[in-house]
Structure formats: C-alpha cells, structure tokens
Design a protein around this motif. Structure first.
Motif, mmCIF file in Angstrom:
data_model
loop_
_atom_site.group_PDB
_atom_site.id
_atom_site.type_symbol
_atom_site.label_atom_id
_atom_site.label_comp_id
_atom_site.label_asym_id
_atom_site.label_seq_id
_atom_site.Cartn_x
_atom_site.Cartn_y
_atom_site.Cartn_z
ATOM 1 N N HIS A 15 0.831 -1.198 0.000
ATOM 2 C CA HIS A 15 0.000 0.000 0.000
ATOM 3 C C HIS A 15 0.868 1.252 0.000
ATOM 4 C CE1 HIS A 15 0.233 -1.392 4.306
ATOM 5 N NE2 HIS A 15 0.795 -0.212 4.412
ATOM 6 N N VAL A 16 0.307 2.315 -0.552
ATOM 7 C CA VAL A 16 0.965 3.620 -0.547
ATOM 8 C C VAL A 16 0.669 4.305 0.787
ATOM 9 C CG1 VAL A 16 1.045 5.915 -1.591
ATOM 10 C CG2 VAL A 16 0.875 3.883 -3.047
ATOM 11 N N VAL A 17 1.703 4.873 1.382
ATOM 12 C CA VAL A 17 1.560 5.596 2.642
ATOM 13 C C VAL A 17 1.971 7.042 2.424
ATOM 14 C CG1 VAL A 17 2.361 5.797 5.023
ATOM 15 C CG2 VAL A 17 2.031 3.535 4.014
ATOM 16 N N GLU A 18 1.097 7.954 2.801
ATOM 17 C CA GLU A 18 1.495 9.361 2.866
ATOM 18 C C GLU A 18 2.008 9.614 4.271
ATOM 19 O OE1 GLU A 18 -0.120 13.951 2.323
ATOM 20 O OE2 GLU A 18 -1.538 12.281 2.159
ATOM 21 N N THR A 19 3.283 9.920 4.392
ATOM 22 C CA THR A 19 3.839 10.244 5.691
ATOM 23 C C THR A 19 3.384 11.643 6.112
ATOM 24 O OG1 THR A 19 5.834 11.314 4.851
ATOM 25 C CG2 THR A 19 5.875 8.902 5.031
ATOM 26 N N LEU A 20 3.709 12.012 7.316
ATOM 27 C CA LEU A 20 3.406 13.377 7.748
ATOM 28 C C LEU A 20 4.256 14.407 7.021
ATOM 29 C CD1 LEU A 20 2.820 13.380 11.607
ATOM 30 C CD2 LEU A 20 1.239 14.055 9.810
ATOM 31 N N GLY A 21 5.293 13.919 6.335
ATOM 32 C CA GLY A 21 6.163 14.839 5.630
ATOM 33 C C GLY A 21 7.102 15.546 6.586
ATOM 34 N N GLU A 22 7.771 16.563 6.086
ATOM 35 C CA GLU A 22 8.738 17.302 6.894
ATOM 36 C C GLU A 22 8.147 18.637 7.342
ATOM 37 O OE1 GLU A 22 12.912 15.443 5.385
ATOM 38 O OE2 GLU A 22 12.249 17.267 4.357
ATOM 39 N N TRP A 23 8.548 19.048 8.537
ATOM 40 C CA TRP A 23 8.008 20.251 9.167
ATOM 41 C C TRP A 23 9.152 21.158 9.585
ATOM 42 C CZ3 TRP A 23 2.581 20.735 10.485
ATOM 43 C CH2 TRP A 23 1.823 19.628 10.080
ATOM 44 N N GLU A 24 8.932 22.470 9.424
ATOM 45 C CA GLU A 24 9.964 23.453 9.748
ATOM 46 C C GLU A 24 9.408 24.542 10.649
ATOM 47 O OE1 GLU A 24 11.624 25.314 6.339
ATOM 48 O OE2 GLU A 24 12.813 23.579 5.728
ATOM 49 N N ARG A 25 10.333 25.179 11.360
ATOM 50 C CA ARG A 25 10.000 26.420 12.055
ATOM 51 C C ARG A 25 11.282 27.169 12.358
ATOM 52 N NH1 ARG A 25 7.881 26.401 18.042
ATOM 53 N NH2 ARG A 25 8.880 28.426 17.881
ATOM 54 N N PRO A 26 11.232 28.506 12.241
ATOM 55 C CA PRO A 26 12.378 29.309 12.692
ATOM 56 C C PRO A 26 12.394 29.321 14.211
ATOM 57 C CG PRO A 26 10.585 30.736 11.987
ATOM 58 C CD PRO A 26 10.145 29.321 11.700
ATOM 59 N N LEU A 27 13.554 29.486 14.776
ATOM 60 C CA LEU A 27 13.656 29.588 16.223
ATOM 61 C C LEU A 27 13.426 31.029 16.656
ATOM 62 C CD1 LEU A 27 16.632 27.150 16.781
ATOM 63 C CD2 LEU A 27 14.187 26.720 17.014
ATOM 64 N N ALA A 28 13.042 31.220 17.874
ATOM 65 C CA ALA A 28 12.629 32.532 18.364
ATOM 66 C C ALA A 28 13.722 33.573 18.162
ATOM 67 C CB ALA A 28 12.261 32.444 19.847
ATOM 68 N N GLY A 29 13.294 34.757 17.780
ATOM 69 C CA GLY A 29 14.221 35.866 17.571
ATOM 70 C C GLY A 29 14.044 36.475 16.195
ATOM 71 N N THR A 30 13.996 37.793 16.126
ATOM 72 C CA THR A 30 13.790 38.485 14.856
ATOM 73 C C THR A 30 14.886 38.157 13.853
ATOM 74 O OG1 THR A 30 12.715 40.316 16.025
ATOM 75 C CG2 THR A 30 13.476 40.746 13.787
ATOM 76 N N ALA A 31 16.137 38.111 14.312
ATOM 77 C CA ALA A 31 17.252 37.821 13.414
ATOM 78 C C ALA A 31 17.122 36.421 12.818
ATOM 79 C CB ALA A 31 18.575 37.958 14.162
ATOM 80 N N ASN A 32 16.664 35.466 13.625
ATOM 81 C CA ASN A 32 16.496 34.101 13.128
ATOM 82 C C ASN A 32 15.404 34.028 12.070
ATOM 83 O OD1 ASN A 32 18.512 32.977 14.663
ATOM 84 N ND2 ASN A 32 17.169 32.362 16.343
ATOM 85 N N HIS A 33 14.300 34.754 12.281
ATOM 86 C CA HIS A 33 13.223 34.764 11.290
ATOM 87 C C HIS A 33 13.717 35.361 9.973
ATOM 88 C CE1 HIS A 33 9.481 33.588 13.503
ATOM 89 N NE2 HIS A 33 10.294 33.764 14.531
ATOM 90 N N THR A 34 14.492 36.429 10.058
ATOM 91 C CA THR A 34 15.035 37.056 8.852
ATOM 92 C C THR A 34 15.979 36.097 8.129
ATOM 93 O OG1 THR A 34 14.874 39.241 9.876
ATOM 94 C CG2 THR A 34 16.335 39.019 7.973
ATOM 95 N N LEU A 35 16.833 35.444 8.878
ATOM 96 C CA LEU A 35 17.785 34.506 8.299
ATOM 97 C C LEU A 35 17.061 33.302 7.695
ATOM 98 C CD1 LEU A 35 20.786 34.214 7.857
ATOM 99 C CD2 LEU A 35 20.963 33.050 10.068
ATOM 100 N N TYR A 36 15.982 32.880 8.332
ATOM 101 C CA TYR A 36 15.192 31.757 7.825
ATOM 102 C C TYR A 36 14.588 32.093 6.467
ATOM 103 C CZ TYR A 36 11.418 28.275 7.618
ATOM 104 O OH TYR A 36 10.555 27.272 7.227
ATOM 105 N N ARG A 37 14.067 33.294 6.324
ATOM 106 C CA ARG A 37 13.506 33.705 5.022
ATOM 107 C C ARG A 37 14.610 33.769 3.965
ATOM 108 N NH1 ARG A 37 10.363 37.084 8.417
ATOM 109 N NH2 ARG A 37 11.801 38.831 8.109
ATOM 110 N N ALA A 38 15.779 34.243 4.354
ATOM 111 C CA ALA A 38 16.908 34.295 3.424
ATOM 112 C C ALA A 38 17.349 32.887 3.031
ATOM 113 C CB ALA A 38 18.070 35.057 4.053
ATOM 114 N N PHE A 39 17.305 31.975 3.992
ATOM 115 C CA PHE A 39 17.704 30.599 3.722
ATOM 116 C C PHE A 39 16.732 29.934 2.761
ATOM 117 C CE2 PHE A 39 17.961 26.049 4.958
ATOM 118 C CZ PHE A 39 19.310 25.837 4.665
ATOM 119 N N GLN A 40 15.443 30.185 2.919
ATOM 120 C CA GLN A 40 14.449 29.627 2.008
ATOM 121 C C GLN A 40 14.691 30.141 0.590
ATOM 122 O OE1 GLN A 40 10.945 30.851 4.378
ATOM 123 N NE2 GLN A 40 10.356 28.700 4.376
ATOM 124 N N ALA A 41 15.019 31.411 0.452
ATOM 125 C CA ALA A 41 15.313 31.975 -0.859
ATOM 126 C C ALA A 41 16.576 31.348 -1.426
ATOM 127 C CB ALA A 41 15.458 33.489 -0.759
#
Length: 399
Positions: A368-394
C-alpha cells in the motif's frame, strides 16, 4: 537495556511531574538505545542511525538523547541532528531526517520538542526541520489500480485509511507554529525525503502469503526470470562501481537524477556496515555471467528498506528486477522484519505520465501507498532568526 546520558546543563522539561533532560550522548549509548526493546518499538529509520552522519558531507552532526531521570540515565528517545552552516554567518540550519526517534503518541509533545528547540537555539541554529514518523494516510493497491485516469493524483482519491495518530501529531505541530513543508504550494517536492512511500507488510505473513500477494504479472515475471536462469546473489563493495554504472543508465532511461556520486554509495556502504555488519546489502541479478540489475537494501531493527535500484537497458525480458525484489522480500521476511519499505513513489495516477510506471511496478507487490506526515519546519525565536530563515528559504529556492 539502558544507556547513560552525557551530562549537560541545557534542555530540561518537566514531563508528567518528572524532569526530562535532553543532552548529547555517545554513539555507543545511541546505538544501545536503538537496539533496546524501547528503541525498537519506536521504529527508527536508517536516516536516524549514527552512521548516517558519516554519509552526509557538508553537515556537522550531533547525537542527542532524552532521559527522564538523571540518576538512572535511562533514555526515552534519541535524535541525529545534522547542522548546515548558512554561508557568511555563524548560524546553522538544523535537520533531523525522518526524526527525532521519539514517542509521537505521547500527548505531551512539548516534553520532546521544547528541550530540542532550546538545545538547538543554544547551538546556533536559526531554524529546524524534522520528519515525524507517524503515517498520515494509506491507499491499498487494489483501490489505486481501480482509480487511474488522466490528470489524477493520490490526493484526488479518498484514502483507504486515515491514521488518527498522524492527524493528531499534525494538529499539535501546527498549533505550536510548525509549518508543513510544501503547504505553501510546492507540494511534496519541498520535502528532502519522499512524502509518499510504498510498504509491503510482512508481520504475521508466510512466504506463501507474500507470493499470493503479488499480482499475476509479478508472479509471471518472477517465474520467467527463474526459467531464464537469472541468478540473484548478495554482492560486496567491489560491485558498487557496476551498480553505479547501471544507476546512471537507469536515470537516463527513466528521466530522473538522484545527484549521487559513486563515492557517496561507497561511503554509505562502508559507514552503515561498520556500524552493524549486514546493515546495507547490495543485491545483484546475473544472467549469462552479466550483472543486469543491482538493488540496495538496508536493515534497522524490524524494518527493511529497498533503497535504490538500477538495471541495464538490454535483456529486460528476463526480468532481473522482479527476481531481485522477490529475493529481497523473502530475505526481509526471513530476518523477521515487520515491514518492507520500498521507499518513494510518485503521486500521479495518470498512466500516460512516465513517473506512473514506478508506482505501477510497486503496486504489483500487493502493498500500500503511505502518505507520511512529511517534513516540518519552524524558525527559532528571535527576529534575526526569522530574517535569516527567510533568506535561507530563498537560497534553497535558487539552488
């Protein structure tokens, strides 16, 4: 079997009235936990074995363990964390491929994730990606064979089963700010590991049951290979160059590119088998003295994976790949495995799409085919981390 934690001052959380500690552990303690009854029950995949850190170049690695009582040192779960430095900074992207190895049925998910996030933040991580193990949905082979059509995809078909644990874990992660990779529109292509995989259950089945589970075409092809004199053997590292040559042929023929080098497979074979002899095997199908197909198989605990397959363009009529898979299924069953995981399948149900051929081939095993939960992400707390996370995605999008 118990394992001792390496003392650390970070990553504490109170779990049901008891202190839960997360700390670095030794490879020996990590492997001992995976081999224990508690570790086997959690079903770690090969991507969470300590040896996988040696396979991945360009990443730093940490081995972590959750323990309840510092005095007993008994572990409750483990995690292999891969850290990739963001260019031009001292910050890291933290990746736990198909991990952590945790009790996802525990309603106190914070008891696992809060110490992990605290530890990674202290280690300089700006964001983290995890791969929870529970399944999300399943479709059986009989159903999928009956619903193929132009433009159809798995998501168009009502699942045979929806896993309540997977649903609950997904809800809990979303409520805590985690984002499922691909939910923004990239689909399961955003996952580094396949979101849709193919499983053949082995527990409680005999070899005759497995044979009966194959469809008529598969049984006919296995018999054809046997009649033609195809010989299936377990090879060694010496045959990896031939495996890789066949893999390049397969990639060209089937229109995909894994982007792996021969040295990658040699490193993988050496690292996994140094950790446990026989953990990774190379199966070869020979006909008239020539290797026509080669497949790799990995075993951890009671799970077996068919990882990568390769085959020649000629003499395909003797069906070497069917012969290989049947032998690998039987060997996995003989090892006492509960599940034979054939890894990724495409989400298309359109017979006119070339990718559908892989799904059709695996459906023939009756799993049978199984759909896993897949992968999940989140930036860690802090404005600089959120900014860096967006840059990393780009940055990843450009790559």
């Amino acid at each position: 079997m118990s394992a001792l934690l390496v003392p650390a001052g970070r990553g504490q959380h109170h779990h049901q009235g008891r202190e839960t500690r997360l700390a670095p552990i030794t490879p020996q303690a990590y492997r001992a936990f995976l081999a224990s009854e508690a570790g086997t029950a959690l079903g770690a995949g090969f991507l969470q074995c300590p040896s996988w850190a040696q396979v991945k170049e360009g990443w730093r690695a940490q081995l972590l363990g959750w323990g309840q009582d510092p005095e007993s040192g008994r572990l409750r779960g483990v995690a292999l964390v891969l850290l990739r430095q963001f260019p031009g900074t001292r910050k890291f992207f933290a990746y736990l491929p198909e991990g952590p190895v945790a009790d996802w049925a525990d309603p106190d998910i914070d008891g696992w994730l809060t110490p992990l996030l605290d530890h990674l933040r202290a280690a300089g991580a700006f964001a983290v990606r995890i791969g929870p193990s529970p399944a999300y949905r399943r479709w059986n082979a009989a159903l999928l064979k009956s619903v193929t059509g132009p433009g159809r995809r798995l998501t168009d078909v009502l699942a045979s089963e929806v896993d309540p644990l997977g649903t609950a874990v997904g809800d809990r992660l979303r409520a805590r700010g985690w984002r499922r990779c691909g939910d923004g529109g990239a689909g399961d292509d955003a996952d580094a590991q396949p979101r849709h995989v193919f499983h053949v259950p082995l527990a409680g089945r005999t070899a005759d049951d497995l044979w009966a589970g194959l469809n008529q075409e598969w049984r006919r092809n296995v018999r054809r290979a046997q009649k033609a004199g195809v010989e299936v053997v377990v090879g060694s590292a010496a045959e990896l160059p031939e495996f890789y040559r066949l893999l390049r042929i397969t990639e060209e023929r089937d229109g995909f590119r894994l982007g792996r080098t021969l040295s990658y497979y040699e490193r993988q074979y050496a690292a996994l088998n140094a950790e446990e002899p026989g953990r990774m095997k190379l199966y070869l199908a020979r006909h008239e003295g020539e290797i026509l197909a080669a497949h790799t198989m990995i075993t951890v605990g009671r799970r077996v994976w068919y990882q990568t397959g390769a085959s020649a363009d000629h003499r395909r009529e003797v069906r070497p790949s069917n012969a290989l898979q049947w032998r690998m299924l039987l060997d996995a069953h003989a090892l006492g495995a509960d599940m034979y995981d054939m890894r990724g399948v495409p989400s298309t149900l359109d017979p006119d799409e070339r990718a559908y051929g892989l799904l059709r081939w695996k459906l023939g095993t009756g799993g049978h085919v199984v759909e896993t939960l897949g992968e999940w992400e989140r930036p860690l707390a802090g404005t600089a981390n959120h900014t860096l996370y967006r840059a990393f995605q780009a940055y990843l999008a450009r790559r």
